[in-house]
Motif scaffolding. Structure first.
Motif: not given
Length: 320
Positions: A206-222
């Protein structure tokens, strides 16, 4: 429009959460009140603006130029102002799912003042066969945070020349590409590579960008717990990643599958609403993505061992 202190505090909290997740495009609305909340709002807006100027955010950038132009948001509207296309970053900034933005009127994502300005411009665009102009607009996210931007607007004819289309582009200009941001990405990537090598269990990196995108996905879910969730493939495309990395990254960062994380958050929010609000159980079920109150009741009891009605009764007795 005057907001209560509670609403202003809610907006400040939402702004802090967005900044903590790496989004510095939002601004808090100013009010003609000389109080501590206004002082905090001004300070946060200034801080977000300064950080935004030093960070190279996700987008389409001209990397050969010392001045960076990043396409943050882009939309194509039909002649009636309904959104036919939006880029993924638009959805991310507005904290909505792709299927919640396509087919909606563009004006829905603007604050009240900008809605009036857009109506006037849209009437002018309808009168002209083609036009290119710019307009200052304030977009609003799902949590009601404001994004003040200059939008570049072009009207044009469709392929067959029968209907008019409107192209809206929002560009972020930055004087320089931040070196420290590159170094941060590099160091995080090196750390993850090292961890993956040592554990020998990781199948992908997982790259820095991968982690940022997954965290953004979490925010959208919430922020969309009440909505019908798209397929994992569609959600991954919206985030700019693939389904495999989305699944793997969610388990690595949050210890759960995407679906399980979504359901846990729905149950957690429902539990809080039952205990601390007067809303009906049917309404709570609907606001947390359950199709019926009976399905919600069964699923809730299976998870916690007691029905929603039992928790509501217990909470009511405790208050008395």
């Amino acid at each position: 429009m005057s907001l209560s202190k509670k609403a202003r505090i809610k907006n400040i909290t939402a702004m802090l959460l967005e900044m903590a997740s790496g989004n510095f495009f939002y601004r808090l609305e100013r009010y003609a009140k000389n109080d501590n909340l206004e002082a905090i709002s001004i300070s946060l807006n200034m801080l977000a603006e300064e950080i935004q100027e030093t960070i190279h955010h996700q987008g389409f950038a001209n990397i050969n130029s010392p001045r960076i132009n990043i396409v943050q948001m882009s939309f194509i509207l039909d002649e009636h102002g309904y959104i036919e296309m939006a880029n993924q970053q638009s959805c991310n900034l507005l904290s909505v799912l792709m299927n919640e933005i396509i087919g909606q009127q563009f004006i829905y994502f603007l604050d009240h003042q900008s809605q009036e300005k857009w109506r006037d411009l849209q009437e002018e665009l309808i009168r002209k066969k083609s036009s290119d102009t710019s307009i200052e607009l304030r977009f609003k996210s799902k949590s009601d945070l404001k994004i003040p931007k200059t939008a570049y607007v072009s009207s044009f004819k469709g392929i067959h020349g029968k209907t008019s289309k409107i192209l809206i582009t929002v560009i972020h200009n930055s004087n320089q590409q931040d070196t420290s941001d590159k170094e941060l990405k590099k160091s995080v990537t090196q750390y993850i590579d090292q961890e993956n090598t040592e554990s020998k269990k990781a199948k992908i990196k997982l790259s820095f960008e991968d982690i940022r995108k997954i965290r953004k996905g979490r925010d959208i879910i919430l922020t969309n717990l009440e909505s019908d969730f798209p397929s994992l493939r569609e959600f991954a495309l919206q985030l700019g990643t693939n389904e495999f990395k989305l699944k793997y990254g969610f388990r690595e960062l949050y210890g759960n599958s995407v679906h399980r994380f979504l359901m846990n958050e729905r149950f957690r929010k429902a539990q809080m609403m039952i205990q601390f609000t007067d809303q009906s159980l049917k309404s709570i079920a609907h606001l947390n993505g359950f199709k019926s109150s009976s399905h919600f009741s069964r699923a809730f009891k299976k998870k916690y061992g007691y029905a929603p009605s039992e928790l509501r009764k217990k909470s009511t007795n405790t208050e008395e």
